[in-house]
Design an enzyme around this catalytic site. Structure first.
Site, PDB file in Angstrom:
ATOM      1  NE  ARG A 189      -3.394  -2.303   2.955  1.00 27.96           N
ATOM      2  CZ  ARG A 189      -3.058  -3.412   3.621  1.00 27.96           C
ATOM      3  NH1 ARG A 189      -1.822  -3.520   4.126  1.00 27.96           N
ATOM      4  NH2 ARG A 189      -3.924  -4.394   3.773  1.00 27.96           N
ATOM      5  CE  LYS A 195      -5.978  -1.234   5.282  1.00 31.58           C
ATOM      6  NZ  LYS A 195      -7.321  -1.630   4.787  1.00 31.58           N
ATOM      7  CG  HIS A 223      -6.077  -0.725  -3.568  1.00 30.97           C
ATOM      8  ND1 HIS A 223      -5.578  -1.065  -2.330  1.00 30.97           N
ATOM      9  CD2 HIS A 223      -6.938  -1.714  -3.898  1.00 30.97           C
ATOM     10  CE1 HIS A 223      -6.120  -2.199  -1.922  1.00 30.97           C
ATOM     11  NE2 HIS A 223      -6.954  -2.608  -2.860  1.00 30.97           N
ATOM     12  NE  ARG A 281      -3.319  -4.347  -0.445  1.00 31.34           N
ATOM     13  CZ  ARG A 281      -2.631  -5.122   0.393  1.00 31.34           C
ATOM     14  NH1 ARG A 281      -1.331  -5.231   0.260  1.00 31.34           N
ATOM     15  NH2 ARG A 281      -3.240  -5.792   1.352  1.00 31.34           N
ATOM     16  CG  HIS A 293      -5.588  -9.389   1.893  1.00 27.32           C
ATOM     17  ND1 HIS A 293      -5.675  -9.934   0.627  1.00 27.32           N
ATOM     18  CD2 HIS A 293      -5.605  -8.044   1.723  1.00 27.32           C
ATOM     19  CE1 HIS A 293      -5.731  -8.961  -0.269  1.00 27.32           C
ATOM     20  NE2 HIS A 293      -5.697  -7.815   0.369  1.00 27.32           N
ATOM     21  CE1 TYR A 311      -8.468  -6.074  -4.922  1.00 26.43           C
ATOM     22  CE2 TYR A 311      -8.590  -7.432  -2.944  1.00 26.43           C
ATOM     23  CZ  TYR A 311      -8.660  -6.203  -3.549  1.00 26.43           C
ATOM     24  OH  TYR A 311      -8.935  -5.094  -2.797  1.00 26.43           O
TER      25      TYR A 311
END
Length: 316
Positions: free
Chosen positions: A162, A186, A257, A260, A283, A292
């Site tokens: 990211r 994150k 993004h 990614r 994730h 995805y």
């Protein structure tokens, strides 16, 4: 629906404000900004003149959260609705822990479920030709910015970073001998990424320019090509850089993004195990990674081609 506004001004003190307590418990600055915006929206739905800081979250009950869910679902996509509801649940928990609402009221209000998310992720994947064109545009720029941007593009595509993760990288996070890179995602969760091939070569070229001074792995470069070693890049800088290189390369507009998304999609297409790809992407759930995955759509496209429509066209 009754409007709920803060009645006791003493609750505005940060240590007794449920929203403030919830937001300060988050490790990521980006996450705090995002969730504060989400709470502002929810507060505005129930009280037109309140925001996250002034809203009386401790007075929310099951029926109010249900109303918020309904209103949000009318205006936003499922992913956004669920993010906002998650923020509300977080504040409700803080209010309960502060002793501002009973356990029964908290659990009932927090029990409102999210909405089903059956929409496709926004954005697009880049083709290999577009990735090549972007790298070529950077290589043709012989300034320090060219070396830096080639390294960033290579890193974002080959490691699925990211843009917020790119700008927080430190020189000490990278081992050039092994290609091992420590990434903070994150919630300050750390994961390991590996640089190989062209991405590793691009980073090596950038480090030859950057030097060995401690600090951020990627630093700002001014218009004259001089590096500002004390000035870190920002997520906005990454966005602007990619837009500039896309224009130079003749590549259709894309978001950071999307790099990614391309990373995940290309790995899955190449046969990488989805659990491994999920860990590489950082994730929290394989379910997120599966959204995805292009392979099911390709299988459906091939299946559709098995049917024959007997129409030759008007020019036949």
């Amino acid at each position: 629906m009754n409007k709920i506004i803060l009645k006791n001004k003493d609750l505005a003190r940060l240590d007794q404000n449920a929203a403030a307590v919830y937001l300060t418990s988050m490790n990521s600055k980006v996450g705090r900004v995002s969730m504060r915006q989400a709470l502002n929206v929810c507060a505005g739905l129930l009280s037109g003149n309140a925001d996250a800081a002034s809203f009386a979250w401790h007075e929310l009950r099951f029926q109010h959260v249900t109303a918020i869910r309904t209103r949000l679902n009318e205006k936003y996509k499922p992913a956004s609705v669920n993010k906002m509801l998650a923020a509300v649940r977080g504040v409700l928990k803080a209010a309960w822990q502060l002793g501002q609402m009973s356990a029964e009221d908290y659990y009932k209000a927090a029990s409102v479920k999210g909405v089903k998310n059956d929409t496709l992720p926004a954005g697009r994947e880049l083709t290999q030709g577009e990735i090549t064109a972007l790298m070529s545009a950077c290589e043709h720029d012989t300034t320090n910015a060219g070396a830096r941007d080639a390294a960033i593009v290579g890193l974002m595509y080959s490691c699925g970073l990211r843009r917020e993760e790119v700008v927080t990288l430190d020189l000490a996070d990278y081992e050039s001998e092994s290609g091992r890179l420590v990434v903070r995602g994150k919630g300050n969760k750390e994961r390991i990424a590996w640089l190989t091939g062209g991405a590793a070569r691009a980073v090596a070229d950038w480090l030859a320019v950057r030097g060995e001074d401690t600090g951020a792995l990627f630093v700002a470069v001014n218009k004259s090509g001089r590096m500002a070693s004390q000035k870190n890049m920002t997520p906005k800088t990454i966005y602007n850089m990619l837009a500039k290189r896309a224009t130079e390369a003749g590549v259709k507009s894309f978001s950071p993004h999307d790099m990614r998304r391309t990373f995940v999609s290309d790995l899955l297409d190449a046969g990488a195990d989805i659990t491994t790809v999920s860990k590489m992407a950082g994730h929290s759930s394989v379910t997120t990674t599966s959204r995805y995955d292009r392979r099911p759509e390709e299988a459906k496209r091939k299946a559709a081609s098995l049917l024959h429509v007997p129409y030759a066209g008007r020019g036949a």
